[in-house]
Each structure stands twice: as structure tokens, then as C-alpha cells.
Design a protein around this motif. Structure first.
Motif, short mmCIF file in Angstrom:
data_model
loop_
_atom_site.label_atom_id
_atom_site.label_comp_id
_atom_site.label_asym_id
_atom_site.label_seq_id
_atom_site.Cartn_x
_atom_site.Cartn_y
_atom_site.Cartn_z
N SER A 72 53.89 36.74 33.37
CA SER A 72 54.87 36.39 32.35
C SER A 72 55.45 35.03 32.70
N GLN A 73 55.71 34.19 31.69
CA GLN A 73 56.13 32.83 32.00
C GLN A 73 56.90 32.20 30.86
N LEU A 74 57.64 31.15 31.19
CA LEU A 74 58.20 30.23 30.22
C LEU A 74 58.40 28.90 30.91
N LEU A 93 62.40 24.74 25.31
CA LEU A 93 61.78 25.99 25.74
C LEU A 93 60.41 26.14 25.10
N THR A 94 59.40 26.43 25.91
CA THR A 94 58.04 26.55 25.40
C THR A 94 57.22 27.39 26.37
N VAL A 96 56.20 30.39 26.23
CA VAL A 96 56.76 31.73 26.41
C VAL A 96 55.68 32.77 26.18
N THR A 98 53.94 36.87 27.76
CA THR A 98 53.76 37.96 28.71
C THR A 98 52.50 38.71 28.34
N MET A 108 60.90 39.09 30.00
CA MET A 108 61.21 37.84 29.33
C MET A 108 62.71 37.63 29.22
N MET A 112 64.55 34.31 30.56
CA MET A 112 65.40 33.46 29.72
C MET A 112 66.78 33.27 30.33
N TYR A 137 64.17 35.27 18.41
CA TYR A 137 64.99 34.24 19.04
C TYR A 137 66.43 34.24 18.52
N LYS A 140 68.36 36.31 20.73
CA LYS A 140 68.62 35.66 22.02
C LYS A 140 69.61 34.51 21.91
#
Length: 406
Positions: A72-74, A93-94, A96, A98, A108, A112, A137, A140
Motif C-alpha cells: 500500500s502506498q501514496l 497527493l498521488t 494512492v 493498495t 490507507m 493519509m 476523498y 477524507k
């Protein structure tokens, strides 16, 4: 394996350059980029993971690892944007994603929170992103702040040629005058990105090899506008048209109209609240509007300290209650004071708040995308009439422009 044991096994850490291949593989899986897609854009013989190395070197990239596997990443890019003439540090932010077998573990959300805390520490008081899901989003704390108007102009409705004193030259897309023009343009347009090298690389990353550029020079040979475009199957595709003044806009459209015998259609996008139909001789064209980028205020106190409110006859004050679904430092009651010059200051506390609002609504309002009166009318904030009118006076009237993609 139980969810508890899985949580104990996975670790949160920075994604480094040695993880480049895994970073790329996860992106390709989540966004379903196939080898055929890569061939379409001329990338079949290129090493994509190497092309992403600048991202891993210059961006804040966070990930969850199951052992040595990135799951999982961002990424947060270090960018800057123009907000009503004030330059803000912005966290873009890009990346994104999992893997589905690790979904619904809250990974995630924790990424974040960590990324937003890092943005706050770096004084990036606002964050932009391109949403794959607007509802996700919004939950969030991000909200829509810009639109994209896609247009199609048949060859028979192209504008007639008009005399301008300058001329157009076709050049390579790497020509230095392009960046020079864009730098001037971005500093004149609220919401726009000030493109550093990483931003330019992201903006041009997936473009066709046959894309070219045209620059408009005025009578003194000064570059005043440019066009990034390609022609395929009798369609003139406009990637970006940037101009400093009306003369350059006319000159660039003269250049497009000069392709009359080669094309049947012109297609492109406009990233500000200026539909093309109004300025064409025959404005009966197809235009489609869609939401484009989202933003969220990361640190409301710092954002307000930088924010250029409209000047007033006397100092004014507004007490409001703010809700943020993720960040505790944006929660609670605040007192906003704005001096006669438009300089704002925010402090915690206050009694009898006149406005109740959440961070997505505050973001889109202060960015000028939606006005206070409208937001109150549709129930996005609660306020008395006097406070709404004060906000209308304090916030400049200009729609955000944003044409980048990352």
C-alpha cells in the motif's frame, strides 16, 4: 491468517529508490495500466521504474510493507500554487493504492494521516489531488476546487483569421520560452501550479512522441503565449493553450485555423470559467464541463496566516466552528480576525460561533470555487446572514485555474 496477526506483521515506512519497481508495479495494478496502454504512448521500450526515480527522490513516498513486499502506498509531491496572488507550498497527493487482498484494513487512512502530518511539518498548508472517487476523498476532507471544460470545434466553425502584429513559430516542446511563458501565466492566475522540474516531468510524462509546440511572439519578439498540440486522423488535439494577453490568444487561434485544410475537428480542454463558445464567431459547439481537481486545507491556522483577504474599511472578526474528519488540529471553535489590509489571523477559542462549517466546505469557499451565499443555501454551512455577507466581502471573486495532472 487473522487480521490481528496481519496487522502485527506489516510495517509502515518510507518507500525508497530501491523500491522503484514495486512502486511502479503497484501503480500499474491499481490503475490498470496495461502493456498495450504503454505501447500507445510510446513507452513499450522504456524503463518506467527509472522514469519514476525522480518521484522517489524528491517526493515524500510512504508505504505499508508485508515483509519486503510493498502492499500500500501514496506519494506527496513538493509543489507550489498561486492562491489569489499568494504563493503557497502545496502537497500534491498521488500514487494512492493498495493491493485488493489488503483492503479494508485501514491502511490507507493511516497513510493519509501520516502524510498530512508530514505536510503540516513542511508548512504545506494545502493539498491538491486528482480524485479517482470524489465521495471517498470528500470523506477524507478534500473538496472540488476546479473544473475542466472539454470542447470540440468543427473545421467549419473555426474562428476567422484576425490581424495581429506578432507571429507564431513551431518549436520543440522542450523550448525554454514555454516554461518562461507558463511562469508568467501561473503568477497571474489564481489556483495555478508554479511548475518546478518535477511538475513539468509529470505534466508531460505520458504524452505522445509526436506532440509539438507553437509559440506566439509579439512585435518585439517577446514570447506571449504557447500551444502544446498534436494532429492525428484529421483531429487537432490541444493539450494546453497558455497566453499572457488577448493578442497572443488570437494569434494562437489563427495558427489553429490555418490547419483548416488538414483537419475536420479541434478538440481540447479549458481549465477556467471561460467557455469557448462565447468568444467564437459561431459558438454553437459542443462543450462538456466536469469536476477536475480537489483540494483540502491541511493546517487551517497557517493557511489563514498566508491568505490574502480583501481589504476592509475596518478590522472585522468572525467566530466559527470547524469540523475536520481526520485532523484534530483543524477541529473546534476558532476566532478569525482580519485587519483593514486584509491580513488574517486565527486563534483557537471563541464563544457563540456564527458559522458552523467543515474543512471541505471551507476549502472550496476560500479557494473561490463556490461562494458563501451558495454554500449556505445548499446547507453546506450554517450561518447568520451578517456573517455570510462578511465572508462575501472578504473572499475575492475569481475562479481557480488548474491545468496540471499528477
Amino acid at each position: 491468517m487473522s487480521r490481528r496477526k496481519l496487522h502485527e506483521r506489516i510495517k509502515l515506512k518510507n518507500v525508497e529508490t530501491q523500491h522503484g519497481e514495486q512502486f511502479n508495479d503497484l501503480l500499474r495494478y491499481v490503475f490498470q495500466v496495461t502493456n498495450r496502454d504503454l505501447q500507445t504512448f510510446g513507452w513499450e521500450n522504456r524503463e518506467i521504474e527509472k522514469s519514476k526515480l525522480p518521484v522517489l527522490r524528491h517526493a515524500d513516498v510512504l508505504g505499508w510493507f508485508d515483509g519486503d513486499k510493498l502492499i500500500s502506498q501514496l506519494a506527496v509531491y513538493p509543489f507550489q500554487v498561486n492562491i489569489f496572488g499568494q504563493i503557497y507550498d502545496m502537497g500534491g497527493l498521488t500514487g494512492v493504492g493498495t493491493y485488493p487482498e489488503y483492503a479494508n484494513l485501514g491502511l490507507m487512512n493511516k497513510l493519509m494521516l501520516h502524510a498530512l502530518s508530514n505536510m503540516r511539518n513542511r508548512k504545506q498548508s494545502i493539498s491538491y489531488l486528482y480524485p479517482y472517487s470524489i465521495p471517498y476523498y470528500r470523506r477524507k476532507g478534500w473538496e472540488i476546487i476546479s473544473d475542466k471544460i472539454s470542447f470540440e470545434v468543427p473545421d467549419t466553425q473555426l474562428p476567422k483569421l484576425k490581424n495581429v502584429p506578432g507571429h507564431v513559430e513551431r518549436v520543440d516542446i522542450e523550448h525554454p520560452d514555454i516554461k518562461h511563458i507558463y511562469d508568467q501565466f501561473a503568477k497571474l492566475h489564481h489556483g495555478a501550479m508554479l511548475r518546478n522540474e518535477l511538475a513539468w516531468e509529470e505534466y508531460l510524462r505520458w504524452d505522445l512522441d509526436d506532440m509539438t509546440a507553437a509559440i506566439y511572439y509579439n512585435n518585439d519578439d517577446l514570447p506571449m503565449g504557447y500551444l502544446l498540440y498534436w494532429v492525428a486522423e484529421e483531429i487537432f488535439h490541444v493539450k494546453e493553450m497558455v497566453y499572457i494577453n488577448e493578442e497572443a490568444r488570437i494569434g494562437l487561434w489563427n495558427f489553429i485555423s490555418a490547419h483548416f485544410s488538414m483537419i475536420t475537428l479541434v478538440k481540447g480542454d479549458i481549465y477556467k470559467d471561460e467557455p469557448l463558445s462565447f468568444i467564437l464567431d459561431d459558438g454553437d459547439i459542443k462543450e462538456t464541463i466536469a469536476p477536475y481537481y480537489m483540494a483540502r486545507i491541511v493546517d487551517v491556522a497557517l493557511f489563514i496566516e498566508q491568505y490574502p483577504f480583501q481589504s476592509q474599511e475596518k478590522e472585522c472578526q468572525l467566530i466559527f466552528n470547524l469540523h475536520d474528519p481526520m485532523l484534530e488540529w483543524n477541529q473546534g471553535t476558532f476566532t478569525l480576525t482580519v485587519d483593514k489590509a486584509g491580513k488574517g489571523h486565527l486563534k483557537e477559542g471563541g464563544t457563540h460561533p456564527a458559522v458552523i462549517i467543515d474543512i471541505p466546505t471551507l476549502t472550496t469557499m476560500l479557494m473561490g470555487y463556490k461562494r458563501p451565499t451558495y454554500l449556505a443555501r445548499i446547507g453546506r454551512m450554517q450561518s447568520d446572514e451578517a456573517s455570510i455577507q462578511l465572508l462575501e466581502q472578504l473572499i475575492s471573486r475569481e475562479h481557480p485555474y488548474f491545468s496540471d495532472y499528477f
